[in-house]
Design a protein around this motif. Structure first.
Motif, mmCIF file in Angstrom:
data_model
loop_
_atom_site.group_PDB
_atom_site.id
_atom_site.type_symbol
_atom_site.label_atom_id
_atom_site.label_comp_id
_atom_site.label_asym_id
_atom_site.label_seq_id
_atom_site.Cartn_x
_atom_site.Cartn_y
_atom_site.Cartn_z
ATOM 1 N N LYS A 103 0.810 -1.221 0.000
ATOM 2 C CA LYS A 103 0.000 0.000 0.000
ATOM 3 C C LYS A 103 0.844 1.273 0.000
ATOM 4 C CE LYS A 103 -3.606 -2.343 2.549
ATOM 5 N NZ LYS A 103 -2.963 -3.636 2.444
ATOM 6 N N LYS A 104 1.752 1.364 0.945
ATOM 7 C CA LYS A 104 2.528 2.605 1.071
ATOM 8 C C LYS A 104 3.421 2.834 -0.136
ATOM 9 C CE LYS A 104 1.878 2.912 5.875
ATOM 10 N NZ LYS A 104 1.968 3.796 6.925
ATOM 11 N N GLU A 105 4.003 1.753 -0.667
ATOM 12 C CA GLU A 105 4.844 1.880 -1.844
ATOM 13 C C GLU A 105 4.005 2.321 -3.053
ATOM 14 O OE1 GLU A 105 4.857 -0.784 0.126
ATOM 15 O OE2 GLU A 105 6.902 -0.957 0.889
ATOM 16 N N LEU A 106 2.820 1.747 -3.179
ATOM 17 C CA LEU A 106 1.946 2.122 -4.290
ATOM 18 C C LEU A 106 1.497 3.579 -4.182
ATOM 19 C CD1 LEU A 106 -0.206 -1.087 -4.814
ATOM 20 C CD2 LEU A 106 1.289 -0.013 -6.492
ATOM 21 N N ILE A 107 1.247 4.042 -2.969
ATOM 22 C CA ILE A 107 0.882 5.453 -2.772
ATOM 23 C C ILE A 107 2.016 6.346 -3.272
ATOM 24 C CG2 ILE A 107 0.558 7.248 -1.009
ATOM 25 C CD1 ILE A 107 -1.969 5.721 -1.304
ATOM 26 N N LYS A 108 3.243 6.051 -2.846
ATOM 27 C CA LYS A 108 4.395 6.843 -3.293
ATOM 28 C C LYS A 108 4.528 6.804 -4.811
ATOM 29 C CE LYS A 108 7.183 5.994 0.818
ATOM 30 N NZ LYS A 108 8.381 5.317 1.328
ATOM 31 N N TYR A 109 4.350 5.629 -5.352
ATOM 32 C CA TYR A 109 4.461 5.402 -6.789
ATOM 33 C C TYR A 109 3.407 6.212 -7.558
ATOM 34 C CZ TYR A 109 4.097 2.586 -11.034
ATOM 35 O OH TYR A 109 4.027 2.158 -12.325
ATOM 36 N N CYS A 110 2.168 6.153 -7.102
ATOM 37 C CA CYS A 110 1.088 6.889 -7.780
ATOM 38 C C CYS A 110 1.299 8.394 -7.686
ATOM 39 C CB CYS A 110 -0.272 6.518 -7.185
ATOM 40 S SG CYS A 110 -0.828 4.877 -7.643
ATOM 41 N N LEU A 111 1.784 8.863 -6.543
ATOM 42 C CA LEU A 111 2.056 10.293 -6.397
ATOM 43 C C LEU A 111 3.203 10.726 -7.309
ATOM 44 C CD1 LEU A 111 1.764 10.672 -2.529
ATOM 45 C CD2 LEU A 111 0.271 11.734 -4.241
ATOM 46 N N LYS A 112 4.239 9.904 -7.356
ATOM 47 C CA LYS A 112 5.427 10.266 -8.131
ATOM 48 C C LYS A 112 5.164 10.276 -9.637
ATOM 49 C CE LYS A 112 10.304 9.278 -8.464
ATOM 50 N NZ LYS A 112 11.421 8.569 -7.877
ATOM 51 N N TYR A 113 4.410 9.276 -10.127
ATOM 52 C CA TYR A 113 4.220 9.140 -11.564
ATOM 53 C C TYR A 113 2.835 9.527 -12.059
ATOM 54 C CZ TYR A 113 8.671 6.779 -11.391
ATOM 55 O OH TYR A 113 9.994 6.485 -11.205
ATOM 56 N N ASN A 114 1.983 10.004 -11.156
ATOM 57 C CA ASN A 114 0.645 10.461 -11.536
ATOM 58 C C ASN A 114 -0.104 9.396 -12.346
ATOM 59 O OD1 ASN A 114 -1.457 12.261 -11.509
ATOM 60 N ND2 ASN A 114 -0.779 13.318 -13.359
ATOM 61 N N ILE A 115 -0.187 8.208 -11.803
ATOM 62 C CA ILE A 115 -0.794 7.062 -12.475
ATOM 63 C C ILE A 115 -2.310 7.157 -12.408
ATOM 64 C CG2 ILE A 115 -1.002 4.533 -12.391
ATOM 65 C CD1 ILE A 115 1.730 5.590 -13.349
ATOM 66 N N ASP A 116 -2.989 6.799 -13.491
ATOM 67 C CA ASP A 116 -4.452 6.781 -13.504
ATOM 68 C C ASP A 116 -4.965 5.381 -13.175
ATOM 69 O OD1 ASP A 116 -4.140 5.282 -15.808
ATOM 70 O OD2 ASP A 116 -4.805 6.857 -17.146
ATOM 71 N N LYS A 117 -6.280 5.253 -13.026
ATOM 72 C CA LYS A 117 -6.897 3.992 -12.603
ATOM 73 C C LYS A 117 -6.636 2.860 -13.588
ATOM 74 C CE LYS A 117 -11.392 2.092 -11.368
ATOM 75 N NZ LYS A 117 -12.825 2.371 -11.227
ATOM 76 N N LYS A 118 -6.797 3.135 -14.864
ATOM 77 C CA LYS A 118 -6.602 2.102 -15.887
ATOM 78 C C LYS A 118 -5.161 1.582 -15.862
ATOM 79 C CE LYS A 118 -7.073 1.336 -20.846
ATOM 80 N NZ LYS A 118 -7.368 1.941 -22.135
ATOM 81 N N SER A 119 -4.218 2.493 -15.782
ATOM 82 C CA SER A 119 -2.806 2.100 -15.748
ATOM 83 C C SER A 119 -2.480 1.319 -14.492
ATOM 84 C CB SER A 119 -1.915 3.337 -15.829
ATOM 85 O OG SER A 119 -2.140 4.029 -17.029
ATOM 86 N N LEU A 120 -2.992 1.752 -13.354
ATOM 87 C CA LEU A 120 -2.716 1.055 -12.102
ATOM 88 C C LEU A 120 -3.281 -0.361 -12.139
ATOM 89 C CD1 LEU A 120 -1.500 1.155 -9.264
ATOM 90 C CD2 LEU A 120 -3.714 2.008 -8.452
ATOM 91 N N ASN A 121 -4.482 -0.510 -12.661
ATOM 92 C CA ASN A 121 -5.076 -1.855 -12.769
ATOM 93 C C ASN A 121 -4.231 -2.766 -13.649
ATOM 94 O OD1 ASN A 121 -7.349 -1.943 -11.093
ATOM 95 N ND2 ASN A 121 -8.525 -0.733 -12.544
ATOM 96 N N LYS A 122 -3.744 -2.250 -14.777
ATOM 97 C CA LYS A 122 -2.897 -3.057 -15.665
ATOM 98 C C LYS A 122 -1.586 -3.426 -14.983
ATOM 99 C CE LYS A 122 -4.450 -1.742 -20.265
ATOM 100 N NZ LYS A 122 -4.044 -1.173 -21.549
ATOM 101 N N ILE A 123 -1.031 -2.467 -14.290
ATOM 102 C CA ILE A 123 0.242 -2.697 -13.608
ATOM 103 C C ILE A 123 0.083 -3.774 -12.538
ATOM 104 C CG2 ILE A 123 1.885 -1.627 -12.007
ATOM 105 C CD1 ILE A 123 1.502 0.949 -13.750
ATOM 106 N N ILE A 124 -0.959 -3.679 -11.760
ATOM 107 C CA ILE A 124 -1.207 -4.670 -10.702
ATOM 108 C C ILE A 124 -1.522 -6.024 -11.311
ATOM 109 C CG2 ILE A 124 -2.808 -5.319 -8.860
ATOM 110 C CD1 ILE A 124 -2.891 -2.296 -8.158
ATOM 111 N N LYS A 125 -2.335 -6.040 -12.349
ATOM 112 C CA LYS A 125 -2.707 -7.298 -13.011
ATOM 113 C C LYS A 125 -1.471 -8.041 -13.505
ATOM 114 C CE LYS A 125 -5.304 -9.133 -16.879
ATOM 115 N NZ LYS A 125 -5.912 -8.810 -18.152
ATOM 116 N N ASN A 126 -0.492 -7.295 -13.982
ATOM 117 C CA ASN A 126 0.719 -7.903 -14.521
ATOM 118 C C ASN A 126 1.815 -8.071 -13.468
ATOM 119 O OD1 ASN A 126 0.258 -8.276 -17.493
ATOM 120 N ND2 ASN A 126 -0.404 -6.164 -17.224
#
Length: 158
Positions: A103-126
């Motif tokens: 969770k905490k790593e993903l929060i940092k990651y999303c803040l740093k790279y401004n990831i959207d929902k679709k991209s995050l879902n693909k990233i997690i899925k893979n």
């Protein structure tokens, strides 16, 4: 509770831009989670709050029992974090992140790279969060935005 209702009324009555509303919704959900978390002794509190908010606002802002429980979980996970950073990530992304191990790593990651929902879902899925985030320190910039874009576009090529 009155402070939270005033914030909701302010958003509804005023015409703000999408980014502001998105951030305020996360803040409201955090505050509701805090209120429910700190008053969890009352077994029926979630039902009472749901009833109050749904009577006043309907289903407009997602005040369902399930979402209220998510707000409590959100607050309990991030009560020691800076809410001003957390509100830069949409509620939809928080719901996805709260189901993950990192969770905490993903929060940092999303803040740093401004990831959207679709991209995050693909990233997690893979398995991106397990494969890269747990093995690399995000702060080292090992994972660049270009690699992320390639992975999202075509996950089998990386």
């Amino acid at each position: 509770m009155e402070e939270i209702i005033k914030k909701i009324d302010n958003i509804i009555e005023n015409k703000y831009d999408y980014k502001y509303i998105k951030e305020e919704i996360v803040l409201i959900y955090y505050l509701l989670g805090k209120y429910l978390y700190n008053n969890k002794k009352s077994y029926n509190l979630i039902y009472e709050v749901e009833d109050i908010l749904r009577k006043k606002y309907g289903l407009l802002i997602g005040f369902t029992r399930r979402n209220l429980n998510n707000m409590v979980k959100f607050y309990s996970l991030y009560q020691n974090e800076n809410i001003n950073k957390l509100k830069n990530i949409s509620w939809d992304l928080h719901l996805i992140i709260m189901k993950q191990n990192n969770k905490k790593e993903l929060i940092k990651y999303c803040l740093k790279y401004n990831i959207d929902k679709k991209s995050l879902n693909k990233i997690i899925k893979n398995g991106f969060n397990e494969k890269y985030i747990s093995n690399n320190n995000i702060e080292d910039d090992i994972v660049t935005l270009e690699i992320i874009k390639k992975l999202v576009a075509n996950p089998t090529k990386i």
